[in-house]
Write a protein that holds these residues in place. Structure first.
Motif, PDB file in Angstrom:
ATOM      1  N   ASN A   1       6.112   6.926  26.223  1.00 11.33           N
ATOM      2  CA  ASN A   1       5.719   7.391  27.533  1.00 11.33           C
ATOM      3  C   ASN A   1       6.586   6.749  28.620  1.00 11.33           C
ATOM      4  O   ASN A   1       6.996   7.424  29.534  1.00 11.33           O
ATOM      5  CB  ASN A   1       4.244   7.084  27.766  1.00 11.33           C
ATOM      6  N   THR A   2       6.840   5.476  28.501  1.00 12.09           N
ATOM      7  CA  THR A   2       7.681   4.786  29.476  1.00 12.09           C
ATOM      8  C   THR A   2       9.108   5.309  29.411  1.00 12.09           C
ATOM      9  O   THR A   2       9.747   5.506  30.450  1.00 12.09           O
ATOM     10  CB  THR A   2       7.666   3.268  29.226  1.00 12.09           C
TER      11      THR A   2
ATOM     12  N   GLU B   1      11.135   7.088  32.422  1.00  7.13           N
ATOM     13  CA  GLU B   1      12.447   6.592  32.840  1.00  7.13           C
ATOM     14  C   GLU B   1      13.468   7.732  32.821  1.00  7.13           C
ATOM     15  O   GLU B   1      14.289   7.847  33.729  1.00  7.13           O
ATOM     16  CB  GLU B   1      12.895   5.449  31.924  1.00  7.13           C
TER      17      GLU B   1
ATOM     18  N   GLN C   1       1.354   1.274  39.255  1.00  6.80           N
ATOM     19  CA  GLN C   1       1.765   0.271  38.265  1.00  6.80           C
ATOM     20  C   GLN C   1       2.189  -1.025  38.940  1.00  6.80           C
ATOM     21  O   GLN C   1       2.668  -1.942  38.283  1.00  6.80           O
ATOM     22  CB  GLN C   1       2.908   0.816  37.415  1.00  6.80           C
TER      23      GLN C   1
END
Length: 107
Positions: free
Chosen positions: A1-2, A6, A71
């Motif tokens: 997911n990250t 990105e 975040q």
């Protein structure tokens, strides 16, 4: 997911960079045309498409900035907000994002 986030961020930043560069080039051409007494004209359809793409890029970057705020990645959110303001200095939504960043930073 990250990694996906990105990748989306990198794509949006590249589109933004190209849009900013295109805007600067058009402004230079308009300034040169005004200096020579000639008006610079462009195809209306192309201008509409560019405006549409610019709005889409701004929306993607605003969404990413909101995600960064949630975040607590405030530096990244600030950088995106500044890029958006360079494209659209009158954007009120980005100014709200900056207020959110400021409020979170105070905590």
């Amino acid at each position: 997911n990250t990694a996906e986030m990105e990748k989306m961020r990198m794509q949006a930043e590249e589109k933004l960079r190209l849009a900013v560069q295109d805007r600067r080039n058009r402004e230079k051409q308009q300034a040169a045309g005004a200096a020579n007494g000639a008006a610079v004209t462009g195809a209306p359809a192309a201008a509409e498409k560019t405006g549409e793409e610019k709005n889409q890029n701004i929306q993607v970057l605003m969404t990413q900035a909101q995600m960064y705020i949630h975040q607590n990645m405030l530096v990244e959110a600030m950088r995106l907000a500044q890029n958006i303001l360079e494209l659209d200095p009158q954007n009120k939504d980005v100014r709200n994002i900056l207020v959110q960043i400021y409020e979170k930073k105070k905590l």
